[in-house]
Design a protein around this motif. Structure first.
Motif, PDB file in Angstrom:
ATOM      1  N   ASN A  54      11.176  -2.527   4.666  1.00  0.00           N
ATOM      2  CA  ASN A  54      12.418  -3.186   3.964  1.00  0.00           C
ATOM      3  C   ASN A  54      13.465  -3.611   5.056  1.00  0.00           C
ATOM      4  OD1 ASN A  54      14.016  -0.782   4.073  1.00  0.00           O
ATOM      5  ND2 ASN A  54      12.586   0.132   2.696  1.00  0.00           N
TER       6      ASN A  54
ATOM      7  N   GLY B 147       4.087   4.112  11.853  1.00  0.00           N
ATOM      8  CA  GLY B 147       2.122   3.907  11.705  1.00  0.00           C
ATOM      9  C   GLY B 147       1.722   3.426  13.057  1.00  0.00           C
TER      10      GLY B 147
ATOM     11  N   ALA C 158      10.844   0.654   8.872  1.00  0.00           N
ATOM     12  CA  ALA C 158       9.402   0.483   8.334  1.00  0.00           C
ATOM     13  C   ALA C 158       8.642   1.938   8.551  1.00  0.00           C
ATOM     14  CB  ALA C 158       8.625  -0.446   9.260  1.00  0.00           C
ATOM     15  N   SER C 159       7.868   2.505   7.739  1.00  0.00           N
ATOM     16  CA  SER C 159       7.241   3.708   8.024  1.00  0.00           C
ATOM     17  C   SER C 159       6.628   3.681   9.351  1.00  0.00           C
ATOM     18  CB  SER C 159       6.142   3.902   6.920  1.00  0.00           C
ATOM     19  OG  SER C 159       6.653   3.737   5.588  1.00  0.00           O
TER      20      SER C 159
ATOM     21  N   ASN D 238       0.788  -0.947  -0.022  1.00  0.00           N
ATOM     22  CA  ASN D 238       0.121  -0.145  -0.011  1.00  0.00           C
ATOM     23  C   ASN D 238       0.934   1.267   0.000  1.00  0.00           C
ATOM     24  OD1 ASN D 238      -2.498  -1.173  -0.032  1.00  0.00           O
ATOM     25  ND2 ASN D 238      -1.987  -1.945   2.324  1.00  0.00           N
ATOM     26  N   ASN D 239       1.959   1.071  -0.640  1.00  0.00           N
ATOM     27  CA  ASN D 239       2.811   2.104  -0.696  1.00  0.00           C
ATOM     28  C   ASN D 239       3.579   2.777   0.577  1.00  0.00           C
ATOM     29  OD1 ASN D 239       4.211   3.670  -2.962  1.00  0.00           O
ATOM     30  ND2 ASN D 239       3.019   5.341  -2.631  1.00  0.00           N
ATOM     31  N   TYR D 240       3.445   1.919   1.653  1.00  0.00           N
ATOM     32  CA  TYR D 240       4.374   1.971   2.808  1.00  0.00           C
ATOM     33  C   TYR D 240       5.500   1.491   2.543  1.00  0.00           C
ATOM     34  CZ  TYR D 240       0.146   3.583   5.155  1.00  0.00           C
ATOM     35  OH  TYR D 240      -1.144   4.181   5.276  1.00  0.00           O
ATOM     36  N   SER D 241       6.638   2.091   3.256  1.00  0.00           N
ATOM     37  CA  SER D 241       7.775   1.558   3.063  1.00  0.00           C
ATOM     38  C   SER D 241       8.292   0.493   4.308  1.00  0.00           C
ATOM     39  CB  SER D 241       8.954   2.838   3.156  1.00  0.00           C
ATOM     40  OG  SER D 241       9.067   3.714   2.238  1.00  0.00           O
TER      41      SER D 241
ATOM     42  N   VAL E  15      -4.788  -2.256   8.274  1.00  0.00           N
ATOM     43  CA  VAL E  15      -4.147  -2.049   6.938  1.00  0.00           C
ATOM     44  C   VAL E  15      -2.582  -2.803   7.100  1.00  0.00           C
ATOM     45  CG1 VAL E  15      -3.104  -0.187   5.798  1.00  0.00           C
ATOM     46  CG2 VAL E  15      -5.063  -0.006   6.816  1.00  0.00           C
TER      47      VAL E  15
END
Lengths: 228, 266
Positions: free
Chosen positions: A138, A163, A160-161, A133-136, A219
């Protein structure tokens, strides 16, 4: 100002305030995403010493992702090299290679094993994250069986983004937590971190994916599939 | 959105005040990709006071005070009634804006003013039992905006434009904003207009470093379209209503927001 207008405004203001205060927490009914039925051989040998035997086990998960008791059918592609009983007890007879297959209600899992001079059991699995969902999300991770428990480790390159309410799950679906195992709240948005998991809850090969999941909002932030 | 007066600074001793209720409730969310994804139903309810007062004919102060903000999150259950995630709610004061507006060009067909806004993080950025609900983003921001306006149709209508730069701290990305409003009076009792407002992230912050726990915080982007109607009960008192929705967006709820208010002028 006319008295009727005065009353209307007062009631209107009161209504606005009440709207805020009284807006309550509702209930969302969530349709559980069905997943493929899955059979997972718990322990994967890479080789079995000639003359030795090994007890295979397998877990069956229905399309709700829930584990069910199953009578698994075991077979070997080369009984002369490695034979296997109806109960999953394998024995190596001569040098060579054989594929052990577990099957139940159309779901199957298989592992190719060498019959050699030593027994080698895989004790770790590895993988890498990618965002959803375009979150980062990796970085690399590994799952290790050690001292009677599983250790899920995110490597130092993990990030990670940020959230709300991010949790780590082991799952057999790349997109949902249907039937998944909640490992715990994310410890940090970057850097190495270790999550202990009881072997009573999962085996090394029980799940195929690690998910970074925003639990309150439902999500998916990121996923990683085990490479082995 | 603090541009009720557009490029016209409010004259000395004059004022505009509005009590509003804004609410939005949605089970859709514009993901960072711009695609709408399903989420647990979230609600935001803001009761606010907006005031604009002229200190001189060129200089005025503006305040947006969301004195009661409520955020809710529905509980999640499956078809068998098993609770998948608990619901949650938080009530608090909200993030507040204090602005200072100065008229750069007045008494011309096109008037221009500059506004400096300080966004005060008085809201809660980690609210509720889950700690994920927000009535604020937890960061102090400073926005400079230029507004240009012009009357049309003999003063019965108006066009307002806005460009602004919002400087954010704590690793939040700065923002470029623009707005366009076209409005008109209809008789003595009614006026209405449509507003476009756009927030664009400069993506110079870090998603990995923002201290906020929320998905409504960093790199928000949207282009909104908001029709508004005003009814004047008397010359200095009226009610207003608007419905605003995002034509495109990232990281905001994907449903229309509704606003009802009562305004008065000095």
């Amino acid at each position: 100002m006319k008295s009727s207008e005065n009353v209307m405004i007062k009631h209107g203001l009161l209504g606005l305030m009440l709207l805020s205060i009284s807006s309550c927490i509702g209930t969302d009914v969530v349709d559980v995403e069905l997943v493929d039925e899955r059979l997972a051989i718990d322990t994967r040998l890479t080789s079995l010493a000639v003359g030795e035997s090994y007890q295979f086990m397998a877990d069956y998960f229905n399309n709700m992702g829930e584990e069910e008791m199953a009578t698994v059918n075991w077979s070997s592609s080369n009984e002369g090299v490695i034979s296997i009983s109806a109960e999953g007890l394998a024995e190596a007879h001569m040098l060579g290679e054989a594929t052990i297959t577990a099957e139940y209600l159309g779901a199957e899992d298989m592992v190719t094993i060498s019959a050699s001079d030593q027994t080698v059991e895989m004790t770790a699995r590895t993988g890498s994250f990618m965002g959803a969902n375009n979150y980062s999300v990796n970085g690399d991770f590994n799952l290790l069986e050690e001292n009677g428990q599983l250790l899920l480790t995110f490597e130092s390159n993990f990030q990670a983004s940020t959230g709300p309410g991010l949790f780590i799950f082991l799952s057999n679906s790349p997109n949902s937590i249907t039937g998944a195992l909640e490992v715990g709240a994310i410890q940090a948005s970057r850097g190495e971190q270790v999550y202990p998991i009881s072997l009573a809850n999962a085996g090394l090969n029980t799940y195929d994916y690690v998910l970074v999941w925003c639990k309150p909002f439902g999500v998916l932030f990121g996923r990683g599939r085990f490479d082995n | 959105m603090t541009w009720a007066g557009g490029g016209w600074p409010i004259p000395k001793g004059k004022g505009y005040f509005k009590l509003s209720e804004y609410f939005i409730r949605s089970n859709g969310y514009f993901a960072p990709s711009g695609d709408v994804i399903d989420i647990a139903t979230a609600g935001i309810y803001i009761t606010s006071l907006y005031g604009e007062y002229g200190i001189t004919d060129r200089f005025g102060v503006i305040a947006y005070v969301p004195f009661f903000s409520r955020a809710t999150l529905n509980e999640q259950v499956d078809r068998n009634g098993n609770v998948l995630a608990q619901g949650d709610a938080v009530n608090s004061f909200g993030d507040t804006d204090i602005s200072f507006k100065y008229g750069l060009i007045t008494n011309k067909p096109i008037v221009v003013s500059a506004t400096l806004t300080f966004g005060l993080p008085l809201g809660n950025d980690q609210g509720g039992e889950t700690g994920v609900l927000q009535t604020g983003d937890g960061e102090f921001n400073t926005m400079i905006a230029l507004e240009a306006s012009r009357g049309i149709n003999g003063g019965k209508g108006w066009i307002n434009t806005l460009v602004g730069y919002n400087n954010r701290i704590n690793n939040f990305s700065d923002e470029f904003r623009w707005g366009l409003e076209i409005g008109h009076k209809f008789g003595k009792k009614w006026s209405g207009g449509i507003k476009f407002y756009s927030v664009n992230s400069l993506n110079n912050g870090s998603d990995f470093e923002t201290p906020s726990n929320g998905i409504f915080s960093n790199n928000i982007e949207y282009l909104s379209f908001t029709p508004e109607v005003n009814y004047f009960i008397k010359e200095n008192l009226g009610i207003s209503a608007s419905i605003g929705g995002a034509l495109s967006a990232k990281r905001v709820l994907a449903s229309p927001g509704y606003s009802l208010g009562v305004f008065m002028t000095l």
